[in-house]
Motif scaffolding. Sequence first.
Motif, PDB file in Angstrom:
ATOM      1  N   TYR A 258     -41.700  26.785  18.222  1.00  0.00           N
ATOM      2  CA  TYR A 258     -41.023  25.655  18.853  1.00  0.00           C
ATOM      3  C   TYR A 258     -40.403  26.150  20.148  1.00  0.00           C
ATOM      4  O   TYR A 258     -39.825  27.237  20.201  1.00  0.00           O
ATOM      5  CB  TYR A 258     -39.933  25.087  17.941  1.00  0.00           C
ATOM      6  CG  TYR A 258     -40.466  24.393  16.720  1.00  0.00           C
ATOM      7  CD1 TYR A 258     -40.575  22.995  16.667  1.00  0.00           C
ATOM      8  CD2 TYR A 258     -40.882  25.126  15.612  1.00  0.00           C
ATOM      9  CE1 TYR A 258     -41.077  22.360  15.534  1.00  0.00           C
ATOM     10  CE2 TYR A 258     -41.394  24.505  14.476  1.00  0.00           C
ATOM     11  CZ  TYR A 258     -41.481  23.123  14.452  1.00  0.00           C
ATOM     12  OH  TYR A 258     -41.984  22.486  13.349  1.00  0.00           O
ATOM     13  N   GLY A 259     -40.497  25.355  21.192  1.00  0.00           N
ATOM     14  CA  GLY A 259     -39.916  25.708  22.476  1.00  0.00           C
ATOM     15  C   GLY A 259     -38.867  24.693  22.890  1.00  0.00           C
ATOM     16  O   GLY A 259     -39.126  23.485  22.851  1.00  0.00           O
ATOM     17  N   LEU A 260     -37.698  25.183  23.274  1.00  0.00           N
ATOM     18  CA  LEU A 260     -36.626  24.299  23.740  1.00  0.00           C
ATOM     19  C   LEU A 260     -36.848  23.994  25.215  1.00  0.00           C
ATOM     20  O   LEU A 260     -37.035  24.903  26.027  1.00  0.00           O
ATOM     21  CB  LEU A 260     -35.264  24.968  23.556  1.00  0.00           C
ATOM     22  CG  LEU A 260     -34.048  24.073  23.811  1.00  0.00           C
ATOM     23  CD1 LEU A 260     -33.805  23.173  22.603  1.00  0.00           C
ATOM     24  CD2 LEU A 260     -32.799  24.910  24.094  1.00  0.00           C
ATOM     25  N   ILE A 261     -36.843  22.726  25.559  1.00  0.00           N
ATOM     26  CA  ILE A 261     -37.046  22.328  26.949  1.00  0.00           C
ATOM     27  C   ILE A 261     -36.002  21.285  27.319  1.00  0.00           C
ATOM     28  O   ILE A 261     -35.646  20.436  26.498  1.00  0.00           O
ATOM     29  CB  ILE A 261     -38.482  21.797  27.168  1.00  0.00           C
ATOM     30  CG1 ILE A 261     -38.820  21.712  28.657  1.00  0.00           C
ATOM     31  CG2 ILE A 261     -38.712  20.489  26.448  1.00  0.00           C
ATOM     32  CD1 ILE A 261     -40.307  21.615  28.940  1.00  0.00           C
ATOM     33  N   ARG A 262     -35.461  21.402  28.524  1.00  0.00           N
ATOM     34  CA  ARG A 262     -34.359  20.522  28.931  1.00  0.00           C
ATOM     35  C   ARG A 262     -34.910  19.272  29.606  1.00  0.00           C
ATOM     36  O   ARG A 262     -35.455  19.337  30.698  1.00  0.00           O
ATOM     37  CB  ARG A 262     -33.419  21.259  29.881  1.00  0.00           C
ATOM     38  CG  ARG A 262     -32.136  20.499  30.196  1.00  0.00           C
ATOM     39  CD  ARG A 262     -31.115  21.397  30.858  1.00  0.00           C
ATOM     40  NE  ARG A 262     -31.545  21.814  32.173  1.00  0.00           N
ATOM     41  CZ  ARG A 262     -31.282  21.146  33.295  1.00  0.00           C
ATOM     42  NH1 ARG A 262     -30.602  20.009  33.240  1.00  0.00           N
ATOM     43  NH2 ARG A 262     -31.688  21.609  34.447  1.00  0.00           N
ATOM     44  N   GLY A 263     -34.797  18.159  28.919  1.00  0.00           N
ATOM     45  CA  GLY A 263     -35.185  16.878  29.509  1.00  0.00           C
ATOM     46  C   GLY A 263     -36.655  16.562  29.324  1.00  0.00           C
ATOM     47  O   GLY A 263     -37.518  17.427  29.450  1.00  0.00           O
ATOM     48  N   GLN A 264     -36.946  15.302  29.026  1.00  0.00           N
ATOM     49  CA  GLN A 264     -38.323  14.871  28.824  1.00  0.00           C
ATOM     50  C   GLN A 264     -39.132  14.947  30.113  1.00  0.00           C
ATOM     51  O   GLN A 264     -40.345  15.102  30.090  1.00  0.00           O
ATOM     52  CB  GLN A 264     -38.336  13.421  28.304  1.00  0.00           C
ATOM     53  CG  GLN A 264     -37.794  13.271  26.894  1.00  0.00           C
ATOM     54  CD  GLN A 264     -38.778  13.767  25.833  1.00  0.00           C
ATOM     55  OE1 GLN A 264     -39.825  14.292  26.157  1.00  0.00           O
ATOM     56  NE2 GLN A 264     -38.432  13.603  24.569  1.00  0.00           N
TER      57      GLN A 264
END
Length: 328
Positions: free
Chosen positions: A29-35
Amino acid sequence: MPRALITGITGQDGLYLSELLLSKGYEVYGLIRGQNNPKFDLVRETVPGVQLVTGDLTDMSSLIRALEQAQPDEVYNLGAISFVAYSWENALLTSEVTGKGVLNLLEAVRLYAHDDLSKVRFYQASSSEMFGKVQEVPQRESTLLWPRSPYGVAKVFGHYMTINYRESYGMHASSGILFNHESPRRGPEFVTRKVSQAVARISLGLQEHITLGNLDAKRDWGFAGDYVEAMWRMLQQDDADDYVVATGETHSIRELLDVAFRRVGIDEWAHLVKQDPRFMRPAEVDLLIGDPAKAHEQLGWKPQVGFEQLVEMMVDHDVAEQRELARL
Protein backbone atom coordinates in the motif's frame (compact mmCIF):
# COMPACT_ATOMS: atom_id res chain seq x y z
CA MET A 1 1.13 -12.68 2.43
CA PRO A 2 2.93 -9.89 4.36
CA ARG A 3 1.54 -6.38 4.01
CA ALA A 4 3.46 -3.11 3.89
CA LEU A 5 2.51 0.57 3.93
CA ILE A 6 4.95 3.02 2.34
CA THR A 7 4.83 6.79 2.73
CA GLY A 8 6.72 8.78 0.10
CA ILE A 9 5.59 6.21 -2.47
CA THR A 10 6.04 8.70 -5.35
CA GLY A 11 9.77 9.23 -4.75
CA GLN A 12 12.63 7.14 -6.13
CA ASP A 13 12.95 5.15 -2.88
CA GLY A 14 9.22 4.49 -2.70
CA LEU A 15 9.16 3.16 -6.26
CA TYR A 16 12.23 0.94 -5.85
CA LEU A 17 11.04 -0.34 -2.46
CA SER A 18 7.61 -1.12 -3.90
CA GLU A 19 9.19 -3.15 -6.69
CA LEU A 20 11.34 -5.04 -4.19
CA LEU A 21 8.45 -5.86 -1.83
CA LEU A 22 6.14 -6.87 -4.67
CA SER A 23 8.85 -9.24 -5.94
CA LYS A 24 8.94 -10.80 -2.46
CA GLY A 25 5.20 -11.44 -2.47
CA TYR A 26 4.09 -8.50 -0.32
CA GLU A 27 0.76 -6.76 -0.58
CA VAL A 28 1.92 -3.15 -0.88
CA TYR A 29 0.00 0.00 0.00
CA GLY A 30 1.29 3.46 -0.83
CA LEU A 31 0.27 6.63 0.99
CA ILE A 32 -0.40 9.50 -1.39
CA ARG A 33 -1.51 13.03 -0.52
CA GLY A 34 -4.66 14.05 -2.34
CA GLN A 35 -6.63 12.37 -5.10
CA ASN A 36 -5.30 14.88 -7.65
CA ASN A 37 -1.64 14.28 -6.84
CA PRO A 38 0.28 14.85 -10.12
CA LYS A 39 2.37 11.71 -9.47
CA PHE A 40 -0.65 9.44 -9.08
CA ASP A 41 -0.29 8.17 -12.66
CA LEU A 42 3.47 7.70 -12.25
CA VAL A 43 2.92 5.23 -9.43
CA ARG A 44 0.13 3.46 -11.31
CA GLU A 45 2.33 3.02 -14.39
CA THR A 46 5.58 2.12 -12.58
CA VAL A 47 4.24 -0.20 -9.87
CA PRO A 48 0.70 -1.16 -10.89
CA GLY A 49 0.58 -3.76 -8.12
CA VAL A 50 0.58 -1.07 -5.41
CA GLN A 51 -2.73 -0.11 -3.82
CA LEU A 52 -2.89 3.63 -3.12
CA VAL A 53 -4.47 5.12 -0.02
CA THR A 54 -4.84 8.82 0.71
CA GLY A 55 -3.24 10.44 3.73
CA ASP A 56 -1.02 13.27 4.91
CA LEU A 57 1.92 13.13 7.33
CA THR A 58 0.67 16.35 8.93
CA ASP A 59 -2.77 14.82 9.65
CA MET A 60 -2.65 12.00 12.19
CA SER A 61 -6.29 11.01 11.75
CA SER A 62 -5.65 10.34 8.04
CA LEU A 63 -2.65 8.20 8.99
CA ILE A 64 -4.73 6.10 11.37
CA ARG A 65 -7.32 5.60 8.63
CA ALA A 66 -4.59 4.54 6.21
CA LEU A 67 -3.24 2.04 8.73
CA GLU A 68 -6.68 0.59 9.30
CA GLN A 69 -7.16 0.25 5.57
CA ALA A 70 -3.74 -1.27 4.83
CA GLN A 71 -3.47 -3.45 7.97
CA PRO A 72 0.34 -3.49 7.53
CA ASP A 73 2.94 -5.75 9.09
CA GLU A 74 5.61 -3.23 8.10
CA VAL A 75 5.50 0.56 7.76
CA TYR A 76 8.21 2.39 5.81
CA ASN A 77 8.26 6.14 6.40
CA LEU A 78 10.00 7.56 3.34
CA GLY A 79 7.79 10.64 3.09
CA ALA A 80 9.49 14.01 3.58
CA ILE A 81 10.25 17.35 2.02
CA SER A 82 13.66 16.10 1.01
CA PHE A 83 15.28 18.83 -1.10
CA VAL A 84 17.80 20.46 1.23
CA ALA A 85 17.95 23.84 -0.55
CA TYR A 86 14.15 24.18 -0.31
CA SER A 87 14.29 23.69 3.47
CA TRP A 88 15.86 27.13 4.02
CA GLU A 89 13.06 28.75 2.04
CA ASN A 90 10.36 26.79 3.87
CA ALA A 91 11.83 25.83 7.22
CA LEU A 92 8.47 25.64 9.01
CA LEU A 93 6.81 23.38 6.43
CA THR A 94 9.93 21.20 6.28
CA SER A 95 9.80 20.85 10.07
CA GLU A 96 6.10 19.98 10.01
CA VAL A 97 6.43 17.27 7.35
CA THR A 98 9.98 15.91 7.70
CA GLY A 99 10.16 16.21 11.48
CA LYS A 100 6.76 16.26 13.10
CA GLY A 101 5.39 13.96 10.40
CA VAL A 102 7.54 11.17 11.85
CA LEU A 103 5.99 11.72 15.27
CA ASN A 104 2.51 11.69 13.77
CA LEU A 105 3.13 8.38 12.05
CA LEU A 106 4.81 6.78 15.07
CA GLU A 107 1.90 7.80 17.27
CA ALA A 108 -0.60 6.60 14.68
CA VAL A 109 1.13 3.20 14.59
CA ARG A 110 1.14 3.07 18.40
CA LEU A 111 -2.57 3.82 18.58
CA TYR A 112 -3.40 1.44 15.74
CA ALA A 113 -1.42 -1.46 17.25
CA HIS A 114 -2.07 -0.56 20.90
CA ASP A 115 -2.99 -4.11 21.94
CA ASP A 116 0.13 -5.66 20.37
CA LEU A 117 2.88 -3.24 19.35
CA SER A 118 4.98 -6.13 18.04
CA LYS A 119 2.60 -6.70 15.13
CA VAL A 120 3.86 -3.65 13.19
CA ARG A 121 7.50 -3.01 12.35
CA PHE A 122 8.49 0.57 11.56
CA TYR A 123 11.25 1.97 9.36
CA GLN A 124 12.32 5.62 9.49
CA ALA A 125 14.30 7.15 6.63
CA SER A 126 16.99 9.06 8.47
CA SER A 127 19.67 10.95 6.55
CA SER A 128 23.39 11.60 6.41
CA GLU A 129 22.46 15.31 6.42
CA MET A 130 21.99 14.86 10.18
CA PHE A 131 25.81 14.72 10.51
CA GLY A 132 26.15 18.14 8.86
CA LYS A 133 29.28 19.68 10.36
CA VAL A 134 30.90 16.30 10.66
CA GLN A 135 32.58 15.47 13.96
CA GLU A 136 34.44 12.40 12.71
CA VAL A 137 35.33 10.80 9.38
CA PRO A 138 33.87 8.44 8.38
CA GLN A 139 30.48 8.88 10.04
CA ARG A 140 28.95 5.95 11.90
CA GLU A 141 25.88 5.29 14.04
CA SER A 142 27.56 6.75 17.16
CA THR A 143 28.82 9.96 15.50
CA LEU A 144 27.56 13.18 17.08
CA LEU A 145 24.81 14.76 14.98
CA TRP A 146 25.38 18.40 13.96
CA PRO A 147 22.84 19.29 11.26
CA ARG A 148 23.50 22.31 9.04
CA SER A 149 20.11 22.84 7.39
CA PRO A 150 16.45 22.96 8.45
CA TYR A 151 16.07 19.64 6.63
CA GLY A 152 18.89 18.10 8.66
CA VAL A 153 17.43 19.44 11.91
CA ALA A 154 14.01 17.99 11.04
CA LYS A 155 15.58 14.61 10.25
CA VAL A 156 17.37 14.62 13.61
CA PHE A 157 14.03 15.17 15.36
CA GLY A 158 12.47 12.25 13.49
CA HIS A 159 15.50 10.05 14.13
CA TYR A 160 15.51 10.57 17.88
CA MET A 161 11.73 10.30 18.08
CA THR A 162 12.00 6.87 16.44
CA ILE A 163 14.59 5.83 19.04
CA ASN A 164 12.35 7.22 21.78
CA TYR A 165 9.32 5.19 20.67
CA ARG A 166 11.51 2.08 20.46
CA GLU A 167 12.83 2.59 23.97
CA SER A 168 9.61 3.89 25.55
CA TYR A 169 7.06 1.50 24.05
CA GLY A 170 9.14 -1.42 22.83
CA MET A 171 8.18 -0.74 19.22
CA HIS A 172 10.18 -2.52 16.54
CA ALA A 173 11.29 0.84 15.11
CA SER A 174 14.52 1.12 13.13
CA SER A 175 16.23 4.01 11.37
CA GLY A 176 18.36 3.79 8.28
CA ILE A 177 20.87 6.63 8.17
CA LEU A 178 21.10 6.68 4.41
CA PHE A 179 23.86 8.57 2.67
CA ASN A 180 23.19 10.12 -0.74
CA HIS A 181 21.55 7.60 -3.04
CA GLU A 182 20.67 8.35 -6.62
CA SER A 183 19.08 6.82 -9.70
CA PRO A 184 17.47 7.74 -13.02
CA ARG A 185 14.32 8.28 -10.93
CA ARG A 186 15.94 11.04 -8.87
CA GLY A 187 14.23 14.42 -9.07
CA PRO A 188 15.87 16.94 -11.46
CA GLU A 189 16.39 19.42 -8.60
CA PHE A 190 19.06 17.16 -7.05
CA VAL A 191 22.61 17.76 -8.25
CA THR A 192 23.28 14.28 -9.64
CA ARG A 193 20.16 14.31 -11.83
CA LYS A 194 20.68 17.98 -12.68
CA VAL A 195 24.12 17.02 -13.99
CA SER A 196 23.03 13.88 -15.85
CA GLN A 197 20.16 15.71 -17.57
CA ALA A 198 22.31 18.71 -18.49
CA VAL A 199 25.15 16.54 -19.80
CA ALA A 200 22.65 14.62 -21.91
CA ARG A 201 21.17 17.82 -23.32
CA ILE A 202 24.60 19.37 -23.97
CA SER A 203 25.71 16.23 -25.84
CA LEU A 204 22.60 16.45 -28.02
CA GLY A 205 23.04 20.17 -28.73
CA LEU A 206 19.94 21.08 -26.73
CA GLN A 207 21.71 23.08 -23.99
CA GLU A 208 24.88 25.18 -23.88
CA HIS A 209 26.05 24.89 -20.27
CA ILE A 210 25.13 23.90 -16.71
CA THR A 211 25.16 26.19 -13.66
CA LEU A 212 26.12 24.73 -10.28
CA GLY A 213 27.24 25.82 -6.83
CA ASN A 214 30.14 24.34 -4.85
CA LEU A 215 32.09 21.96 -7.09
CA ASP A 216 34.33 20.81 -4.24
CA ALA A 217 31.57 19.43 -1.97
CA LYS A 218 32.05 15.70 -1.44
CA ARG A 219 29.38 13.06 -0.96
CA ASP A 220 29.06 9.31 -0.47
CA TRP A 221 26.86 8.40 -3.45
CA GLY A 222 25.17 5.03 -3.94
CA PHE A 223 22.34 3.52 -5.99
CA ALA A 224 18.84 3.89 -4.55
CA GLY A 225 17.89 0.44 -5.83
CA ASP A 226 20.58 -1.07 -3.59
CA TYR A 227 19.63 0.99 -0.55
CA VAL A 228 15.99 -0.11 -0.36
CA GLU A 229 17.26 -3.67 0.13
CA ALA A 230 18.92 -2.47 3.35
CA MET A 231 15.63 -0.93 4.52
CA TRP A 232 13.84 -4.24 4.09
CA ARG A 233 16.61 -6.18 5.83
CA MET A 234 16.37 -3.93 8.89
CA LEU A 235 12.75 -4.91 9.44
CA GLN A 236 13.58 -8.62 9.16
CA GLN A 237 15.88 -8.45 12.21
CA ASP A 238 14.72 -9.82 15.56
CA ASP A 239 15.65 -6.56 17.27
CA ALA A 240 15.20 -3.02 15.95
CA ASP A 241 18.29 -0.84 15.61
CA ASP A 242 19.84 2.02 13.63
CA TYR A 243 22.18 1.51 10.69
CA VAL A 244 24.37 3.67 8.47
CA VAL A 245 23.76 2.73 4.83
CA ALA A 246 26.56 3.98 2.58
CA THR A 247 29.27 2.94 0.14
CA GLY A 248 32.18 4.05 2.31
CA GLU A 249 33.58 6.07 -0.62
CA THR A 250 33.43 9.80 -1.24
CA HIS A 251 33.45 11.72 -4.52
CA SER A 252 33.35 15.42 -5.35
CA ILE A 253 31.01 17.24 -7.71
CA ARG A 254 34.04 17.63 -10.00
CA GLU A 255 34.43 13.83 -10.13
CA LEU A 256 30.72 13.53 -10.87
CA LEU A 257 31.18 15.93 -13.80
CA ASP A 258 34.26 14.02 -15.00
CA VAL A 259 32.39 10.72 -15.23
CA ALA A 260 29.19 12.22 -16.66
CA PHE A 261 30.88 14.22 -19.44
CA ARG A 262 33.28 11.40 -20.26
CA ARG A 263 30.27 9.12 -20.82
CA VAL A 264 29.17 11.33 -23.73
CA GLY A 265 32.70 11.72 -25.12
CA ILE A 266 33.58 15.12 -23.62
CA ASP A 267 36.91 15.21 -21.75
CA GLU A 268 37.23 18.97 -21.16
CA TRP A 269 34.13 20.39 -19.51
CA ALA A 270 35.32 23.54 -17.69
CA HIS A 271 33.88 25.85 -20.37
CA LEU A 272 30.50 24.07 -20.10
CA VAL A 273 30.08 24.55 -16.34
CA LYS A 274 29.31 27.85 -14.63
CA GLN A 275 29.15 28.57 -10.91
CA ASP A 276 26.56 30.79 -9.27
CA PRO A 277 26.53 31.86 -5.57
CA ARG A 278 22.75 31.33 -5.58
CA PHE A 279 23.41 27.59 -5.60
CA MET A 280 25.74 27.75 -2.59
CA ARG A 281 24.27 26.59 0.72
CA PRO A 282 24.11 29.12 3.61
CA ALA A 283 25.90 26.49 5.71
CA GLU A 284 27.73 23.95 3.57
CA VAL A 285 28.22 20.28 4.39
CA ASP A 286 31.64 19.68 2.87
CA LEU A 287 32.47 16.02 3.44
CA LEU A 288 30.06 13.15 4.02
CA ILE A 289 31.34 9.58 4.00
CA GLY A 290 29.64 6.75 5.83
CA ASP A 291 30.97 3.69 7.62
CA PRO A 292 28.58 0.86 6.65
CA ALA A 293 30.39 -1.81 8.70
CA LYS A 294 27.40 -2.47 10.96
CA ALA A 295 25.05 -2.93 7.99
CA HIS A 296 27.61 -5.27 6.39
CA GLU A 297 28.01 -7.38 9.51
CA GLN A 298 24.49 -7.46 10.96
CA LEU A 299 22.32 -7.13 7.86
CA GLY A 300 24.58 -8.87 5.36
CA TRP A 301 24.07 -5.88 3.07
CA LYS A 302 26.58 -4.45 0.61
CA PRO A 303 26.04 -2.06 -2.32
CA GLN A 304 26.16 -3.67 -5.76
CA VAL A 305 26.42 -0.58 -8.01
CA GLY A 306 29.61 1.51 -7.94
CA PHE A 307 29.93 5.29 -8.40
CA GLU A 308 30.97 5.31 -12.06
CA GLN A 309 28.36 2.68 -12.97
CA LEU A 310 25.69 4.76 -11.23
CA VAL A 311 26.60 8.00 -13.02
CA GLU A 312 26.82 6.25 -16.38
CA MET A 313 23.41 4.62 -15.78
CA MET A 314 21.87 8.03 -15.12
CA VAL A 315 23.52 9.71 -18.12
CA ASP A 316 22.52 6.87 -20.46
CA HIS A 317 18.92 7.10 -19.24
CA ASP A 318 18.81 10.87 -19.73
CA VAL A 319 20.43 10.78 -23.17
CA ALA A 320 17.72 8.35 -24.30
CA GLU A 321 14.97 10.37 -22.60
CA GLN A 322 16.13 13.75 -23.96
CA ARG A 323 16.59 12.34 -27.45
CA GLU A 324 13.02 11.02 -27.35
CA LEU A 325 11.67 14.34 -26.02
CA ALA A 326 13.51 16.25 -28.77
CA ARG A 327 11.69 14.14 -31.37
CA LEU A 328 8.24 15.00 -29.96
